[in-house]
Write an enzyme that holds these catalytic residues in place. Structure first.
Site, PDB file in Angstrom:
ATOM      1  N   CYS A  64       0.845  -1.206   0.000  1.00 24.64           N
ATOM      2  CA  CYS A  64       0.000   0.000   0.000  1.00 24.64           C
ATOM      3  C   CYS A  64       0.876   1.250   0.000  1.00 24.64           C
ATOM      4  O   CYS A  64       1.759   1.402   0.842  1.00 24.64           O
ATOM      5  CB  CYS A  64      -0.895  -0.019   1.241  1.00 24.64           C
ATOM      6  SG  CYS A  64      -1.715   1.549   1.525  1.00 24.64           S
ATOM      7  N   CYS A  67       0.422   3.294   3.496  1.00 24.75           N
ATOM      8  CA  CYS A  67       0.815   2.779   4.813  1.00 24.75           C
ATOM      9  C   CYS A  67       2.147   3.412   5.262  1.00 24.75           C
ATOM     10  O   CYS A  67       2.980   3.769   4.429  1.00 24.75           O
ATOM     11  CB  CYS A  67       0.947   1.259   4.759  1.00 24.75           C
ATOM     12  SG  CYS A  67      -0.617   0.379   5.018  1.00 24.75           S
ATOM     13  N   HIS A 128      -4.225   0.445   7.979  1.00 26.97           N
ATOM     14  CA  HIS A 128      -4.708   0.211   6.623  1.00 26.97           C
ATOM     15  C   HIS A 128      -6.199  -0.158   6.580  1.00 26.97           C
ATOM     16  O   HIS A 128      -6.878   0.068   5.585  1.00 26.97           O
ATOM     17  CB  HIS A 128      -3.858  -0.918   6.020  1.00 26.97           C
ATOM     18  CG  HIS A 128      -4.113  -1.192   4.584  1.00 26.97           C
ATOM     19  ND1 HIS A 128      -3.697  -0.351   3.579  1.00 26.97           N
ATOM     20  CD2 HIS A 128      -4.772  -2.216   3.971  1.00 26.97           C
ATOM     21  CE1 HIS A 128      -4.060  -0.860   2.403  1.00 26.97           C
ATOM     22  NE2 HIS A 128      -4.721  -1.974   2.610  1.00 26.97           N
ATOM     23  N   ASN A 168     -13.497   9.467  -1.289  1.00 24.45           N
ATOM     24  CA  ASN A 168     -14.106   8.451  -2.144  1.00 24.45           C
ATOM     25  C   ASN A 168     -13.849   7.124  -1.471  1.00 24.45           C
ATOM     26  O   ASN A 168     -12.703   6.751  -1.302  1.00 24.45           O
ATOM     27  CB  ASN A 168     -13.413   8.405  -3.508  1.00 24.45           C
ATOM     28  CG  ASN A 168     -13.972   9.428  -4.446  1.00 24.45           C
ATOM     29  OD1 ASN A 168     -15.084   9.913  -4.269  1.00 24.45           O
ATOM     30  ND2 ASN A 168     -13.193   9.756  -5.443  1.00 24.45           N
ATOM     31  N   SER A 176      -8.976   3.570  -5.537  1.00 28.97           N
ATOM     32  CA  SER A 176      -8.085   2.485  -5.925  1.00 28.97           C
ATOM     33  C   SER A 176      -7.407   1.854  -4.722  1.00 28.97           C
ATOM     34  O   SER A 176      -6.834   0.790  -4.811  1.00 28.97           O
ATOM     35  CB  SER A 176      -7.025   3.028  -6.886  1.00 28.97           C
ATOM     36  OG  SER A 176      -6.406   4.164  -6.305  1.00 28.97           O
ATOM     37  N   HIS A 179      -6.987   1.877   1.873  1.00 28.82           N
ATOM     38  CA  HIS A 179      -6.452   2.567   3.058  1.00 28.82           C
ATOM     39  C   HIS A 179      -7.262   3.849   3.284  1.00 28.82           C
ATOM     40  O   HIS A 179      -7.303   4.708   2.403  1.00 28.82           O
ATOM     41  CB  HIS A 179      -4.971   2.907   2.846  1.00 28.82           C
ATOM     42  CG  HIS A 179      -4.279   3.327   4.095  1.00 28.82           C
ATOM     43  ND1 HIS A 179      -3.157   2.704   4.592  1.00 28.82           N
ATOM     44  CD2 HIS A 179      -4.564   4.312   4.981  1.00 28.82           C
ATOM     45  CE1 HIS A 179      -2.780   3.302   5.712  1.00 28.82           C
ATOM     46  NE2 HIS A 179      -3.619   4.285   5.966  1.00 28.82           N
ATOM     47  N   HIS A 181      -8.506   7.267   3.549  1.00 28.82           N
ATOM     48  CA  HIS A 181      -7.874   8.549   3.281  1.00 28.82           C
ATOM     49  C   HIS A 181      -8.873   9.448   2.564  1.00 28.82           C
ATOM     50  O   HIS A 181      -9.911   8.982   2.088  1.00 28.82           O
ATOM     51  CB  HIS A 181      -6.636   8.366   2.399  1.00 28.82           C
ATOM     52  CG  HIS A 181      -6.942   7.911   0.997  1.00 28.82           C
ATOM     53  ND1 HIS A 181      -7.310   6.615   0.682  1.00 28.82           N
ATOM     54  CD2 HIS A 181      -6.948   8.578  -0.186  1.00 28.82           C
ATOM     55  CE1 HIS A 181      -7.511   6.508  -0.621  1.00 28.82           C
ATOM     56  NE2 HIS A 181      -7.315   7.688  -1.183  1.00 28.82           N
ATOM     57  N   GLN A 183      -9.053  13.381   0.146  1.00 32.63           N
ATOM     58  CA  GLN A 183      -8.262  14.332  -0.629  1.00 32.63           C
ATOM     59  C   GLN A 183      -8.724  15.745  -0.330  1.00 32.63           C
ATOM     60  O   GLN A 183      -9.879  15.964   0.044  1.00 32.63           O
ATOM     61  CB  GLN A 183      -8.430  14.061  -2.119  1.00 32.63           C
ATOM     62  CG  GLN A 183      -7.968  12.668  -2.513  1.00 32.63           C
ATOM     63  CD  GLN A 183      -7.973  12.509  -4.012  1.00 32.63           C
ATOM     64  OE1 GLN A 183      -7.347  13.291  -4.732  1.00 32.63           O
ATOM     65  NE2 GLN A 183      -8.679  11.508  -4.490  1.00 32.63           N
TER      66      GLN A 183
HETATM   67 ZN   LIG Z   1      -2.321   1.139   3.704  1.00 36.92          ZN
END
Ligand SMILES: [Zn+2]
Ligand SMILES: [Zn+2]
Ligand SMILES: [Zn+2]
Length: 364
Positions: A64, A67, A128, A168, A176, A179, A181, A183
């Site tokens: 990833c 990570c 993750h 998203n 994609s 993990h 997150h 933006q």
């Molecule tokens: Zn990750």
């Protein structure tokens, strides 16, 4: 033909040059803009994911790029971060170039304007597999604190006009990487949707001398037909005009225009609302519920924008199960969105869903 543009040094930027940089083009039919990022075609193409990316099940994935300690596609290595982690996107849609002064276009039918911006990525946690609904109060507080800090730092740039924080989630939404997150895109112009919302806030204030979403929150609290959940600071509803089956809007109960105006208590209450809404989503079909979520905050650097009322949109595509999704195609893509399930029914279903995470329910 994009026309010639003059840059800040007084030189002309040719249409070929413009085609290499981020810009926006005006659609004279819809009177909306489309953001074009030609430099992004240099980005490595990962190819379409054949199978739906399963939600992460391990707290660390050596492959990833988000990570801690791992190498990203751009070559940088992530630090061994312990809470949230923010970095500039390695393949940004916008670049923080100086904004170019533009001449009137050669022809308004082919109007293109350079666009500057900053695109950042915020990892919610080093873990993750730790999604928003499973985060603790302290971890959520850290996420909201990071957003606020980013908001304040990006807003201090004089050319920034809007800051969009969005997540998203899930392969269905094109994410994609599982993990957790989000933006943050800061842009030198006000994008389509916030621009239309701002006009609505201004017009409502002008004609009624009140705030559109303060009035709407009051109406929802009176009618009690579309409330999903609430706490002291925030209200989550399936809006009357919802397009997506289980669309949710989270509104602040107090009239504030951005995260930067939250009290420490409100920051905590907002984190709690994010958790309560996303737990309901995952519990609804007992699966990791995909969505696009975004905070809508006032424009930046445009003077008094206090008519804006802070809110967040959750736009999830699922319709009847973890695999049956709503498509925005045909009539909806060409004419007007359409829905079958009433927003009132969707709100009832979400409101009636447990706030204990489905994977934890058997352990109680
Ligand atoms: Zn990750
Ligand atoms: Zn308000
Ligand atoms: Zn909005």
């Amino acid at each position: 033909m994009l026309g010639e543009m003059e840059d800040e040094r007084g030189g002309m930027v040719g249409k070929e040059e413009l085609r290499k940089r981020p810009h926006r083009r005006f659609n004279p039919l819809t009177r909306e803009w489309v953001l074009v990022s030609p430099q992004r075609t240099e980005r490595p193409w990962l190819g379409k994911v054949e199978k739906a990316a399963a939600p992460a099940e391990q707290p660390y994935d050596p492959d990833c790029y988000l990570c801690p300690g791992n190498k990203r596609a751009g070559g940088a290595r992530n630090p061994d971060y312990k809470t949230t982690f923010v970095f500039d996107n390695d393949y940004p849609a916008l670049l923080p170039e100086p904004i170019l002064e533009t001449h009137a276009a050669e022809d308004p039918l082919v109007l293109a304007v350079p666009e500057a911006g900053i695109c950042r990525v915020v990892c919610f946690s080093p873990k993750h597999d730790l999604t928003l609904p499973r985060m603790t109060r302290e971890e959520l507080r850290e996420v909201v604190r990071t957003w606020t800090q980013e908001m304040e730092s990006l807003e201090s740039l004089p050319w920034v006009r809007y800051i969009q924080i969005f997540e998203n989630r899930g392969a269905l939404m094109g994410a994609s990487n599982p993990h957790p997150h989000c933006q943050i895109w800061a842009s030198s112009s006000l994008p389509n949707l916030p621009s239309r919302e701002f006009d609505s806030f201004e017009a409502y204030q002008k004609s009624k001398r009140r705030c559109l979403l303060c009035d709407y929150a009051r109406l929802e609290l009176e009618q009690k037909e579309r409330i999903v959940c609430e706490n002291q600071g925030f209200l989550a509803v399936v809006p009357f005009w919802a397009v997506w089956p289980f669309e949710v809007m989270v509104l602040s109960k107090r009239h504030v225009s951005s995260l930067a105006e939250f009290t420490p208590e409100e920051s905590e209450l907002f984190g709690e609302m994010l958790k309560r809404v996303t737990i309901r989503y995952d519990n609804l079909f007992e699966s990791s519920f995909p969505y696009s979520m975004g905070l809508h905050q006032r424009p930046s650097g445009m003077g008094d924008c206090s008519t804006w009322h802070f809110h967040a949109h959750f736009l999830p595509p699922l319709l009847r199960s973890a695999t049956v999704q709503k498509f925005m195609v045909g009539y909806e893509l060409l004419a007007t969105p359409q829905r079958d399930i009433l927003p009132e029914q969707a709100a009832q279903r979400l409101a009636g869903t447990s706030e204990t995470y489905y994977l934890d329910q058997n352990r109680i």
